[in-house]
Design a protein around this motif. Structure first.
Motif, PDB file in Angstrom:
ATOM      1  N   PRO A 143       0.846  -1.196   0.000  1.00 42.03           N
ATOM      2  CA  PRO A 143       0.000   0.000   0.000  1.00 42.03           C
ATOM      3  C   PRO A 143       0.884   1.250   0.000  1.00 42.03           C
ATOM      4  O   PRO A 143       0.806   2.096   0.865  1.00 42.03           O
ATOM      5  N   ALA A 144       1.744   1.360  -0.983  1.00 35.82           N
ATOM      6  CA  ALA A 144       2.732   2.430  -0.962  1.00 35.82           C
ATOM      7  C   ALA A 144       2.133   3.763  -1.334  1.00 35.82           C
ATOM      8  O   ALA A 144       2.773   4.789  -1.196  1.00 35.82           O
ATOM      9  N   GLY A 173      -6.733   0.887  -7.395  1.00 37.31           N
ATOM     10  CA  GLY A 173      -7.615   1.257  -6.285  1.00 37.31           C
ATOM     11  C   GLY A 173      -9.045   1.594  -6.627  1.00 37.31           C
ATOM     12  O   GLY A 173      -9.746   2.169  -5.817  1.00 37.31           O
ATOM     13  N   CYS A 174      -9.520   1.269  -7.850  1.00 33.29           N
ATOM     14  CA  CYS A 174     -10.917   1.570  -8.164  1.00 33.29           C
ATOM     15  C   CYS A 174     -11.848   0.430  -7.769  1.00 33.29           C
ATOM     16  O   CYS A 174     -13.062   0.560  -7.825  1.00 33.29           O
ATOM     17  N   GLY A 175     -11.284  -0.716  -7.417  1.00 31.41           N
ATOM     18  CA  GLY A 175     -12.113  -1.778  -6.867  1.00 31.41           C
ATOM     19  C   GLY A 175     -12.818  -2.674  -7.863  1.00 31.41           C
ATOM     20  O   GLY A 175     -13.914  -3.153  -7.586  1.00 31.41           O
ATOM     21  N   HIS A 191     -12.350  -6.271   0.082  1.00 31.51           N
ATOM     22  CA  HIS A 191     -12.826  -4.905   0.298  1.00 31.51           C
ATOM     23  C   HIS A 191     -11.678  -3.937   0.140  1.00 31.51           C
ATOM     24  O   HIS A 191     -10.523  -4.318   0.287  1.00 31.51           O
ATOM     25  N   MET A 192     -12.027  -2.696  -0.127  1.00 29.16           N
ATOM     26  CA  MET A 192     -10.975  -1.693  -0.266  1.00 29.16           C
ATOM     27  C   MET A 192     -10.428  -1.377   1.122  1.00 29.16           C
ATOM     28  O   MET A 192     -11.174  -1.045   2.039  1.00 29.16           O
ATOM     29  N   GLY A 193      -9.126  -1.464   1.273  1.00 35.73           N
ATOM     30  CA  GLY A 193      -8.501  -1.144   2.544  1.00 35.73           C
ATOM     31  C   GLY A 193      -8.391   0.352   2.741  1.00 35.73           C
ATOM     32  O   GLY A 193      -8.640   1.125   1.821  1.00 35.73           O
ATOM     33  N   VAL A 251      -5.627  -0.048  -1.195  1.00 32.75           N
ATOM     34  CA  VAL A 251      -5.308  -1.346  -1.783  1.00 32.75           C
ATOM     35  C   VAL A 251      -6.282  -2.350  -1.173  1.00 32.75           C
ATOM     36  O   VAL A 251      -6.552  -2.292   0.023  1.00 32.75           O
ATOM     37  N   PRO A 252      -6.835  -3.252  -1.983  1.00 31.55           N
ATOM     38  CA  PRO A 252      -7.852  -4.151  -1.443  1.00 31.55           C
ATOM     39  C   PRO A 252      -7.320  -5.120  -0.384  1.00 31.55           C
ATOM     40  O   PRO A 252      -6.147  -5.490  -0.394  1.00 31.55           O
ATOM     41  N   VAL A 253      -8.210  -5.513   0.508  1.00 31.07           N
ATOM     42  CA  VAL A 253      -7.878  -6.422   1.599  1.00 31.07           C
ATOM     43  C   VAL A 253      -8.763  -7.655   1.456  1.00 31.07           C
ATOM     44  O   VAL A 253      -9.971  -7.528   1.289  1.00 31.07           O
ATOM     45  N   VAL A 254      -8.162  -8.841   1.530  1.00 34.95           N
ATOM     46  CA  VAL A 254      -8.928 -10.075   1.374  1.00 34.95           C
ATOM     47  C   VAL A 254      -9.359 -10.581   2.744  1.00 34.95           C
ATOM     48  O   VAL A 254      -8.565 -10.615   3.682  1.00 34.95           O
ATOM     49  N   ASP A 255     -10.625 -10.932   2.842  1.00 36.21           N
ATOM     50  CA  ASP A 255     -11.133 -11.552   4.062  1.00 36.21           C
ATOM     51  C   ASP A 255     -10.899 -13.062   3.931  1.00 36.21           C
ATOM     52  O   ASP A 255     -11.592 -13.741   3.175  1.00 36.21           O
TER      53      ASP A 255
END
Lengths: 319, 311, 437
Positions: free
Chosen positions: B109-110, B157-159, B171-173, B177-181
């Motif tokens: 997530p730079a 980052g547009c999802g 989901h978008m973090g 940057v997206p985050v995986v559940d």
């Protein structure tokens, strides 16, 4: 320096916006509102204000608490619905509470259940109006007597609209074409003056919010159809010009059938839509149970709008 | 009165009988003969129509299974081994067990988070180089330009992945940057397909869910990559040198850890000069076993890194 | 049919073309054209002269690249282009300004062209000429008419219907004769009786000047056009000039037309008559909030920053967007250190307020996008279809006919990014078609 903005082309936009369009429609309704106030007095103003305020309020409540989406009351579309609803009811004191129910139906059922502005298949104001007509037939057909310009006394003596009178077999001989054109007749408060409506429609045409296709085909069809009937039997059927200037044809053709959301997009489709509205209006007026058929005609045509859109495509450049 | 009732009943009865005959005839005439097995197979599938198998939906997958008669090359990722076993039973064929997988987002997530040069602190800053103002779609933004971060390989980052997920597992973090559940992810691969930059990869979940991966897909030369992102993999190869099982390969200036070989020792994590190698679900940060054990990073940094690694 | 009328903003109309000085270092990208990148034919340490070939076209769809400066090759490496994408490039340290001897640098106008059509096309290829209207299509491919097809019309696009851009206008005002010679050469290459130069009616001075000069040439007709965006779009221009319509999925040559840009014909003149490869761009530097407006002749490879620095010192603090090209079809630039490439026609600086898109609201099905579409398509429908993944339906409704002119977004009162959505849809349709094959 700011960060540079990046997007795909184009990088400019015309200054059109939904908000501008809606507020211009509201502007265009002002002449008819002024005429209504002139003929029906303070009642007309109060009914209009109540209708507009309740429409805006219901939209706000539904968006805020039920749908939980950003509220869009500033775009002016609820105001348009409120004004049109008020224009479609008689300016009587009892309307001041009935119109609130109409507003709830118009906004709640007519518009928000489908997802809000742009997604409703039927014109919300007409949904509200038809609901009231069926639920409150007496109040909705109790017309205030038109008693000169700026009446100072408000008795509840009721008159009849020329259409209702004609349906019962007697068109009051005192109603002249000129009266009907200026609006000196009984009827719902916004529909009485053809002149005021035409002024508003001209403004909308100038601002390119509506095109001539729907109003002209609607009014033209109604005129031709009723003229044929009148020529066949002048005793049984109404004078075609009188047909146009009484009842809601003018208001319907210029403001309600032209509602962008519920009318076809292609010009050819708009002509079909207008012709359909005109035919249905005259059929309902002459052979239906109600003396007036504009609302039903437009709602019926609204329901076939998606089909018309599917069928009437713009002329492809490449073919 | 009776007569009227009779007429009504008769009329309706005749109409009903007529249509019954028509319906029966049509149903016979246009009958579609279908293997009942397809219905049975479709029954045991999850029914999410995620498309992870590469077919149009669960029904199409069932048809393919029955047509083929075995499960070779066909796998329902969301259903996993349980569903595979059931289908195999129905088809009467063998099934090979697959390793459970999970979607892994390989981008630091730079955009917002830069590890300071001394690697002792994590600086949160908005590091966008431009402001994207167009259609919120990664697939489209990818055709317009490099993206807000300035990295031509990084997350836009547009999802699109979020929209593609049928299981509400990505989901978008907070850092774009997206985050995986991991609980919800079924490894159907829809997000990996939706990502125009191929950042998301399906990797084996690993023992106790512990995984180590290179969280970068930048193939540019080191110096160029570093200019776009302080946490980019620069392809220096230090990780490959320390790897005891030769799980790491360097290609196109990019390091890649083969999840089938990786033993999750985390030696590479300590080695990576740009902190591009992330790890997930370990109880504590890795410690250098060197003669003088020295914590490579302060707690804050490691914790933050693990957070993002769990992404 | 369709079309819109965006604000013209031709504020740099009266700025005469100036010559931009050569910067100290030059980065020349190897793909400045549609198709595959050229292959570098120089190495680190090589001495190059202005106009020397440094990138050779080896693929079919490719164009030669020449050195715009003289000096030493610093390295053959990569560079990030204006959109931040890494591309192969040759770095040259500039030393003096030594031109190749074959290039005729005299100001004399050379009228006679004795070359045969084949030789003209070969010359276009050698000189690396590409279409300068924006698509940068290699000219030698366009003018090599495929077997079985015949060109009947040559149409030169000088409509310049894009807002802000004035480079074609300046070329017409300052070099009308050269343009006409270039057009004659192209006419000869194609073997067509007449060439039509389409100019929008809002440029009366240019029309008068071109008409006067064109009298001296055989077979050049100046065609004044109605002012409407996108009048200069290929298909619309063909229709306006010849009355023909290019069928869906076909090329202009299928209806016997070849369309070229005005800037290209000037470049053709220089290439064929003066032996000068395509190493310079004529470029507008403009913007409402800029202190001055300019038209420059710029060596290809000069960076955006160099151009901005020379023209106006620095960007205003309120700058919101820098665009290469016009406001309707140009591309927003993110990397100002990037070198310019063939076909760049402007550096357009927009203010923050002017550049920002307004938030999207709900579609009210007004149909304005449909009425604005010059191709008679239904943008609102594509938007919905693409959003719902109905790619095949979008294809059935001719989404691939879209010319991406931007009229739909421009006219949409709900500010929906329709053009973006359609482009996305076109990409998806193409991907689907490729997958089917």
């Amino acid at each position: 320096m700011n960060l540079l903005n990046i997007s795909g082309s184009p990088h400019v936009h015309s200054d059109e916006s939904t908000k501008k369009i809606m507020w211009r429609v509201n502007m265009a309704l002002i002449p008819a509102l002024l005429v209504a106030i002139a003929y029906f007095g303070i009642n007309a103003l109060l009914v209009s204000i109540i209708a507009v305020v309740s429409c805006v309020l219901f939209q706000w409540l539904i968006e805020k608490f039920i749908l939980k989406v950003p509220t869009t009351i500033c775009d002016g579309s609820a105001v348009v619905t409120g004004l049109l609803l008020a224009f479609n009811v008689p300016a009587t004191p009892s309307m001041m509470w009935i119109v609130i129910i109409g507003a709830l139906v118009a906004i709640g059922i007519g518009k928000m259940t489908f997802g809000g502005l742009g997604k409703n298949p039927f014109n919300p104001a007409l949904v509200g109006r038809v609901f009231l007509l069926i639920s409150f037939p007496v109040q909705m057909t109790t017309w205030p007597v038109v008693d000169g310009i700026f009446p100072m006394h408000f008795d509840l003596a009721t008159g009849a609209t020329p259409l209702a009178a004609f349906k019962e077999g007697s068109l009051g001989s005192d109603v002249t074409l000129w009266d009907a054109f200026l609006g000196h007749i009984g009827g719902s408060m916004g529909e009485v003056s053809a002149l005021a409506i035409l002024i508003g429609a001209a403004y909308l045409c100038w601002k390119k919010i509506i095109s001539w296709h729907i109003p002209v085909s609607f009014i033209g069809t109604a005129f031709i159809f009723s003229a044929i009937l009148w020529l066949v039997n002048p005793d049984q059927y109404m004078d075609p010009l009188m047909t146009l200037f009484t009842g809601g044809i003018m208001l319907g053709a210029c403001f309600m059938a032209t509602d962008m959301v519920t009318s076809p997009m292609a010009k050819s489709g708009q002509l079909i839509f207008g012709v359909g509205c005109g035919l249905l209006t005259i059929i309902i007026r002459n052979w239906g149970a109600y003396p007036e058929g504009v609302s039903f005609a437009i709602l019926l045509m609204n329901s076939v709008t998606p089909l018309i859109n599917r069928w009437c495509k713009p002329a492809r450049f490449a073919e | 009165m009776t007569q009227q009732i009779l007429i009504a009943v008769m009329v309706l009865g005749i109409i009903g009988a007529f249509f019954a005959v028509v319906l029966y005839y049509v149903a016979q005439k246009f009958k579609v003969v279908e293997d009942p097995l397809i219905d049975e197979v479709a029954e045991v599938l999850p029914g999410a129509n995620c498309g992870g198998c590469g077919k149009a939906g669960c029904r199409a997958f069932a048809e393919a299974c029955v047509a083929q008669g075995n499960l070779e090359g066909l796998r329902c990722a969301p259903g996993g081994d349980a569903v595979a076993a059931k289908i195999a039973q129905l088809l009467g064929c063998a099934v090979e067990q697959g390793e459970p997988q999970v979607a892994v987002v390989r981008c630091n997530p730079a955009n917002c988070r830069i590890v300071a040069a001394d690697s002792t602190s994590v600086v949160i800053s908005d590091n966008r180089r431009s402001n994207y103002d167009g259609l919120r779609s990664c697939a489209f933004e990818n055709t317009v330009y490099t993206g807000e971060s300035g990295c031509h390989f990084g997350c836009l980052g547009c999802g699109d992945c979020v929209a593609a997920c049928q299981f509400d597992a990505i989901h978008m973090g907070p850092d774009g940057v997206p985050v995986v559940d991991e609980e919800k992810c079924t490894a159907c691969g829809a997000c990996a397909k939706a990502c125009p930059r191929r950042i998301i990869e399906l990797r084996n979940k690993g023992r106790m869910n512990r995984r180590v991966f290179v969280s970068c897909v930048n193939k540019e030369k080191g110096a160029v990559a570093m200019k776009s992102c302080a946490n980019a993999c620069i392809g220096c190869g230090k990780c490959a040198k320390v790897c005891p099982v030769e799980a790491i390969t360097i290609a196109d200036n990019l390091s890649y850890i083969d999840y089938k070989k990786c033993i999750a020792c985390r030696k590479c994590v300590l080695e990576c000069p740009t902190h591009a190698i992330h790890y997930a679900n370990f109880p504590a940060p890795p410690v250098k076993p060197a003669p003088k054990p020295e914590a490579p990073a302060a707690d804050g940094a490691s914790a933050a890194k693990q957070d993002s690694a769990q992404a | 049919m369709g079309g819109v009328h965006p604000e013209e903003n031709k504020i740099s109309n009266d700025a005469a073309i100036e010559v931009m000085p050569v910067p100290a270092q030059m980065v020349v990208m190897m793909n400045q054209h549609l198709g595959a990148p050229a292959t570098p034919v120089v190495q680190k340490g090589d001495k190059v002269k202005v106009g020397q070939l440094i990138g050779e076209a080896q693929a079919f769809m490719c164009a030669n690249v020449h050195s715009p400066v003289s000096g030493t090759v610093l390295k053959v490496d990569t560079v990030k282009d204006a959109f931040g994408i890494t591309k192969p490039a040759v770095y040259i340290t500039v030393e003096g300004d030594e031109w190749q001897e074959t290039i005729d640098r005299t100001p004399d106008i050379k009228r006679e062209c004795t070359l045969e059509p084949q030789a003209i096309v070969a010359k276009l290829k050698e000189m690396g000429i590409v279409g300068l209207g924006g698509a940068t299509f290699p000219a030698h491919i366009k003018y090599n008419i495929p077997e079985g097809k015949k060109a009947e019309y040559l149409i030169i696009n000088a409509a310049e219907c894009e807002p802000y851009l004035t480079s074609d206008y300046r070329v017409m005002m300052e070099h009308p004769e050269e343009v006409c010679i270039g057009v004659s050469i192209l006419r000869k290459a194609l073997g067509v009786p007449n060439a039509y130069i389409g100019i929008e009616n809002n440029k009366p001075l240019a029309i008068a000047k071109m008409q006067e000069v064109a009298k001296q040439f055989e077979g050049i007709v100046i065609e004044p056009l109605k002012v409407k965006y996108p009048q200069g779009a290929e298909k619309q221009l063909i229709n306006a000039v010849t009355g023909r319509k290019v069928p869906s999925g076909k090329l202009p040559i299928d209806v016997g037309c070849v369309v070229s840009n005005l800037g290209t014909s000037f470049a053709v003149y220089e290439a064929v008559q003066k032996n000068k490869p395509l190493i310079e761009n004529i470029l507008t530097v403009t913007g409402k909030k800029l202190p001055s407006q300019h038209n420059y002749i710029v060596r290809i490879g000069t960076t955006y920053n160099d151009i901005i620095k020379h023209a106006i010192g620095q960007l205003p603090d309120t700058t919101g967007k820098v665009i290469s090209g016009g406001t309707m079809m140009g591309r927003a630039v993110v990397n100002l250190d990037a070198p310019t490439v063939k076909g760049n026609s402007s550096v357009l600086v927009m203010d923050e307020g002017e550049a920002r898109r307004n938030p999207e609201t709900a579609c009210i099905r007004c149909g304005k996008c449909m009425h604005a579409c010059p191709m008679g398509l239904e943008p609102y429908l594509f938007s919905a279809l693409v959003k719902n993944g109905r790619i095949e339906d979008a294809q059935k409704h001719n989404i691939l006919d879209c010319i991406e002119c931007g009229c739909c977004f421009f006219s949409c009162p709900a500010n929906k990014p329709l053009t973006d959505e359609i482009r996305l849809g076109k990409n998806k349709v193409r991907a689907m078609m490729a997958a089917k094959k």
